[in-house]
Scaffold this active site. Sequence first.
Site, PDB file in Angstrom:
ATOM      1  N   ASP A 113      45.979  25.317  82.519  1.00 11.20           N
ATOM      2  CA  ASP A 113      45.053  26.390  82.146  1.00 11.20           C
ATOM      3  C   ASP A 113      43.808  25.901  81.417  1.00 11.20           C
ATOM      4  O   ASP A 113      42.747  26.465  81.576  1.00 11.20           O
ATOM      5  CB  ASP A 113      45.768  27.493  81.351  1.00 11.20           C
ATOM      6  N   ASP A 170      49.280  24.854  68.541  1.00 10.43           N
ATOM      7  CA  ASP A 170      50.614  24.941  69.160  1.00 10.43           C
ATOM      8  C   ASP A 170      51.601  23.882  68.665  1.00 10.43           C
ATOM      9  O   ASP A 170      52.684  24.214  68.207  1.00 10.43           O
ATOM     10  CB  ASP A 170      50.565  24.852  70.695  1.00 10.43           C
TER      11      ASP A 170
END
Length: 796
Positions: free
Chosen positions: A57, A481
Amino acid sequence: MFRLPVLALTALACSLGAIASSSLSVEYHPVTISGGGFITGFLAHPTQKDLIYARTDIGGTYRWNAKAWTWEPITDFVLNNPLSGNGTNLLGTESIALDPTDPKRLYLAQGMYAVWDPWAAFFASDDQGKTFKQYRSPVPMGANDMGRNGGERLVVNPHSPNELWFGSRTEGLWRSVDRAATWSNITSFPDAYGNGIGLISVIFDPNNNGTAYVGACVPGGLYVTHDGGVSWAQIDGQPTTWSDWTNSIVSGTGTATQSTGPQPIKVALNNNKLYITYADAPGPWGVLYGEVHSYDVSSKTWADITPSRKGANTTPAPSGSTTTVPGGWNGITFGNNGTVVVSTLDANAADSVYLSRDGGNSWKDLGQLATPTGAGGTSHTLWQTRMRDRTLVPWLSFADPGKGILGFGWWIAAVLIDPFNQDRLLYGTGATIWATDTLSRADADQSPSWYINSEGMEEAAVWVLKSPPSGPANLFSGMYDLGGFRHDDLTVPQPMYNWPTYSSTDGLDFAGKVPNVLARVGRNDNWATDSVYGCAWGAVTTDAGDHWNLFPTCPPVVNSTAVPGNGGTVAVGADGKTFVWSPYDYNNVLGTGPYASSDGGKTWTVPTGLTFQTTGLAADRVKANVFYAYAQGNFYVSVDGGLTYSQTGSGLPTGWTWSGTPIASYLRAGELWVSVTGVGIYHSTDFGATFTALPNSASSLQPSVFGIGAPKTASGAETLFFWGIPAASKPEGLYMSTDNGASWLRVNDDQHQYGGPVSLSGDPRVFGRVYFGMNGRGIMYAQVTNVPKNKHRRRH
Ligand SMILES: *[C@@H]1O[C@H](CO)[C@@H](O)[C@H](O)[C@H]1NC(C)=O
Ligand SMILES: *[C@@H]1O[C@H](CO)[C@@H](O)[C@H](O)[C@H]1NC(C)=O
Ligand SMILES: *[C@@H]1O[C@H](CO)[C@@H](O)[C@H](O)[C@H]1NC(C)=O
Ligand SMILES: *[C@@H]1O[C@H](CO)[C@@H](O)[C@H](O)[C@H]1NC(C)=O
Ligand SMILES: *[C@@H]1O[C@H](CO)[C@@H](O)[C@H](O)[C@H]1NC(C)=O
């Protein structure tokens, strides 16, 4: 604003060629994390063995190299280029198209955000992605938007291979007849894409010239044309309302579906049968329900083949619970002779991959087979988180609920049976790739053996990089993350920082004279549980990160009632005794400057002389209690551990629009540089009292992409590195100077741009080494292996 010294102009006139083909020898290496982001799709060429591509992505596209057993990035030429807009946004791959008639041809649809950034492009290659032609797209793309987990929007017409179709998010269906160079709108396509997700899956029927199927991510959104797109029909009999089985689960859970009927996520065709995965939301998150259906295009019959429907799952302990929200369905891949594999979408703890040998009538739950006895959900054991050569990927344990297991997967959009090896299955997750070479074990209700197959793929979003002059590791990182790492070995994945775990490490610093003292600040999602032990958003270590302790208290802006959106920036005094923390308070709610603590974070003091927070914060690396701040175009220095600041910095540009981060010398007290974004690099040797612009003006593209590293000779100037434009008309790139800015050499070349870094540091121990972190392409380092002695001997 850009004042180009005369000297640079003359140099430029005779050395333009030298800039393009750098005279430096440079090696590029990833700082190995391996994976770290969402793999959204795999494509394998049907006629050439091992020709496999993976899209991500935010990190571009990779091609599998089976011989080297690694994924090779093929979109690293993408620029940063914030000025023209043609840049970082092109590092997200919305879709990949292969030409089944020619394995050399490859097409990519590139564009990360459909709304934020209008730049999207088609990349067309004749050499499997070694080189590309680039064409601006007439429609926006959203490789990191919702629905990025869907099928392929971009497809080659196998009957007319110069023709491609693209199913857009917001502008309908588009056709190119010149290999993606120019596009026209297929205006006959019905308006079925009003939700911003649009046409999520487009396929041509390889057996019927003129027939194509398009899945729009809306209920009843499956369309067919039999005349090459002239006329369209909604396919008869497709599911437009939820099945009785789904409705029975809905009544069991008491949670309603989010759409009136199943919405196509991926459409695939195998032996005259369409397979469609459905969900009640586009995903990859926020999905509650879904179904899988097949459609025999010859007999025009539909079948509900949802693996979790009652009686469909034949694995020993069938799931199919009617009391939990089951999630939706996403990936599809085919093997020989009726073999179909599908994946769940956002089934949370129980995300899985299902195998059918009979075209979808019955299924085996591969996640269930892999799950150790007694473990909940579907899971792998932690000891399985190894690559084929047994290298451990230790950070994957972050998903371990404490039982030595981790989820079988989450965000499983990409699934692939290797067309040349029916026993080999790959599936991608939100963080890595799992592979097996023993898929058929599932036929005997045994688990295939799984390993990690993310070699070469680097996908982290990296905000901060620090390279201390001594200690166990040359590099510490802070990222989104994954939190971040101490990189003891740059070639092998490392464990994440242990407790506390941050969903994003925003600030990180070491003490110049005692580099084993570090502080990190960032977003901790476990506020409630961790704040029992102190400030959940700030931690300190005295053993280079083996153990971390929370600061006993937080500064006032970081509190349980109003946790700010970002941990901000932290600076550690040279002696490791004073911490200055500037938490995110960009609206200046509290009206204070960076908080200072000299008692290890028991108390935080509001300074005088500086009355707002800033990311432009640094400690002197040699002299204790000295801190520098560049904020809203003014320079400040504190010599008392951040309690009082005075405004100094004569010679620096002023005006609130300027941003820059002070970077202090590892070697000399009072020496520092400020790279003022878009203007140039300024140097001070008197603790920031006065600055001089470095002779060849250089301008970074972001405040955080300037750094210093080891000098070329022991007594010489530290090597300067920055990402930007050293002088008007020089190309954007990574540059270094070994003579304090008198001259700049381009380190990178046009093939190594990575969409531009957002963080950067030299290495004070290794001459010619620079680390840089991307927002989506992980961390790379460039190692300069030879530097010409002087300009006149430079070989071009
Ligand atoms: C982006 O800019 C580069 C360099 O100018 C150029 O080669 C490339 O074709 C451009 N790409 C698009 C899609 O315009
Ligand atoms: C498919 O149909 C198109 C349009 O009628 C035609 O131009 C093309 O040659 C056909 N391809 C094949 C392989 O028959
Ligand atoms: C393309 O055609 C569709 C109709 O299918 C229309 O809704 C859309 O506005 C058109 N977009 C452009 C940019 O022409
Ligand atoms: C293919 O599948 C059918 C039914 O599913 C089975 O009867 C047949 O033996 C299979 N053929 C091979 C070569 O595995
Ligand atoms: C918490 O932080 C907010 C600003 O983010 C501030 O307005 C508020 O006063 C703080 N609360 C306490 C108890 O300190």
